[in-house]
Structure formats: structure tokens, C-alpha cells
Design a protein around this motif. Structure first.
Motif, PDB file in Angstrom:
ATOM      1  N   ASP A  39      87.852  37.295  77.909  1.00 15.06           N
ATOM      2  CA  ASP A  39      87.802  38.300  78.964  1.00 15.06           C
ATOM      3  C   ASP A  39      88.467  39.613  78.588  1.00 15.06           C
ATOM      4  O   ASP A  39      87.947  40.686  78.919  1.00 15.06           O
ATOM      5  N   THR A  40      89.581  39.551  77.866  1.00 12.23           N
ATOM      6  CA  THR A  40      90.278  40.784  77.485  1.00 12.23           C
ATOM      7  C   THR A  40      89.682  41.438  76.250  1.00 12.23           C
ATOM      8  O   THR A  40      89.990  42.582  75.941  1.00 12.23           O
ATOM      9  N   GLY A  41      88.864  40.703  75.524  1.00 13.03           N
ATOM     10  CA  GLY A  41      88.283  41.228  74.288  1.00 13.03           C
ATOM     11  C   GLY A  41      89.141  41.028  73.065  1.00 13.03           C
ATOM     12  O   GLY A  41      88.750  41.430  71.965  1.00 13.03           O
ATOM     13  N   SER A  42      90.281  40.392  73.218  1.00 11.58           N
ATOM     14  CA  SER A  42      91.228  40.299  72.106  1.00 11.58           C
ATOM     15  C   SER A  42      90.926  39.171  71.133  1.00 11.58           C
ATOM     16  O   SER A  42      91.469  39.139  70.029  1.00 11.58           O
ATOM     17  N   ILE A  43      90.093  38.234  71.520  1.00 11.88           N
ATOM     18  CA  ILE A  43      89.745  37.107  70.641  1.00 11.88           C
ATOM     19  C   ILE A  43      88.228  36.964  70.593  1.00 11.88           C
ATOM     20  O   ILE A  43      87.559  36.943  71.627  1.00 11.88           O
ATOM     21  N   THR A  44      87.733  36.859  69.376  1.00  6.23           N
ATOM     22  CA  THR A  44      86.305  36.671  69.165  1.00  6.23           C
ATOM     23  C   THR A  44      86.072  35.482  68.241  1.00  6.23           C
ATOM     24  O   THR A  44      86.947  35.118  67.440  1.00  6.23           O
ATOM     25  N   ASN A  45      84.900  34.895  68.347  1.00  2.00           N
ATOM     26  CA  ASN A  45      84.518  33.806  67.466  1.00  2.00           C
ATOM     27  C   ASN A  45      83.054  33.961  67.074  1.00  2.00           C
ATOM     28  O   ASN A  45      82.261  34.499  67.856  1.00  2.00           O
ATOM     29  N   ARG A  90      83.090  44.232  73.835  1.00  4.02           N
ATOM     30  CA  ARG A  90      82.811  44.404  75.258  1.00  4.02           C
ATOM     31  C   ARG A  90      83.516  45.638  75.770  1.00  4.02           C
ATOM     32  O   ARG A  90      84.539  46.053  75.240  1.00  4.02           O
ATOM     33  N   ASP A  91      82.937  46.200  76.812  1.00  2.00           N
ATOM     34  CA  ASP A  91      83.539  47.323  77.516  1.00  2.00           C
ATOM     35  C   ASP A  91      83.633  46.921  78.979  1.00  2.00           C
ATOM     36  O   ASP A  91      82.617  46.937  79.701  1.00  2.00           O
ATOM     37  N   ASN A  92      84.814  46.551  79.404  1.00  2.00           N
ATOM     38  CA  ASN A  92      84.983  46.076  80.781  1.00  2.00           C
ATOM     39  C   ASN A  92      84.857  47.204  81.803  1.00  2.00           C
ATOM     40  O   ASN A  92      84.679  46.928  82.992  1.00  2.00           O
ATOM     41  N   THR A  93      84.940  48.443  81.356  1.00  2.00           N
ATOM     42  CA  THR A  93      84.743  49.559  82.284  1.00  2.00           C
ATOM     43  C   THR A  93      83.250  49.788  82.554  1.00  2.00           C
ATOM     44  O   THR A  93      82.888  50.392  83.560  1.00  2.00           O
ATOM     45  N   LYS A  94      82.413  49.293  81.632  1.00  5.58           N
ATOM     46  CA  LYS A  94      80.971  49.438  81.791  1.00  5.58           C
ATOM     47  C   LYS A  94      80.280  48.117  82.093  1.00  5.58           C
ATOM     48  O   LYS A  94      79.042  48.062  82.170  1.00  5.58           O
TER      49      LYS A  94
END
Length: 116
Positions: free
Chosen positions: A53-59, A72-76
Motif C-alpha cells: 500500500d505504501t509503495g515501499s516493498i515490491t516483488n 504506484r501513485d496514491n495521489t492518482k
């Protein structure tokens, strides 16, 4: 209502790049894990990449590591999949999914074809 709309697919030559987008609405996007899947003809759907959700971890799936980048852009309310060095075996319909606990929402998919 909940909507996930993928875009950015198309026909590209081997070695080329595409950026997929998935625009979300109707739910609290920033609270959901976002996942890209793909399904090639005659094959099962497979997970390509995910981002928390925060974008800090990807796999990433091993088959795309080093070539694809999820962001991801949570503002968009949008998740992206940057695909570089594309190969014919990347040809598939690409889907995005939003997941939180037992809630799962799917988009309709976008076709990616890698061919010369």
C-alpha cells in the motif's frame, strides 16, 4: 462502484518497452496491495509483480526481474508496470488486482503482444 481500468497495452517488437497503467476508483486505493498478473493463451494466470500500500516493498516473478518495474501513485489512484526488454514470451493479457484481506478486485485486462 469499484473499477480498475488497465491501459497501455499494444504491439511491440522484441526488446521494446511499454508502460501499463491501472486506474482505480470506488475504493480506498492507498489501503490496498496492488498486483499485476498476466495470462498467456493456454496457460494459467501468473503473478508478475506486486507492491504494498505504501509503495515501499515490491516483488517480482523471476521471469521479469530486472526488466519490469511496478510503481504506484496514491495521489492518482494508479498503479503502473514499466516493461523493458520485452520478449515474445511476455505476450499475454495483463490484469491488475487490488487486494486487502479477503477483498479482491480485478480489472478487465489489456493485451500485450511482443512480436516482430
Amino acid at each position: 462502484q469499484v473499477q480498475l481500468v488497465e491501459s497501455g497495452g499494444g504491439l511491440v517488437q522484441p526488446g521494446g518497452s511499454l508502460r501499463l497503467s491501472c486506474a482505480a476508483s470506488g475504493f480506498t486505493f492507498s489501503s490496498y496491495v496492488m498486483i499485476w498478473y498476466r495470462q498467456a493463451p493456454g496457460k494459467e494466470r501468473e503473478l508478475v509483480a506486486s507492491i504494498i500500500d505504501t509503495g515501499s516493498i515490491t516483488n517480482y516473478a523471476d521471469s521479469v526481474k530486472g526488466r519490469f518495474t511496478i510503481s504506484r501513485d496514491n495521489t492518482k489512484n494508479t498503479v503502473y508496470l514499466q516493461m523493458n526488454s520485452l520478449k515474445p514470451e511476455d505476450t499475454a493479457v495483463y490484469y491488475c488486482k487490488a487486494r486487502r484481506a479477503f477483498e479482491n478486485y480485478w480489472g478487465q485486462g489489456t493485451q500485450v503482444t511482443v512480436s516482430s
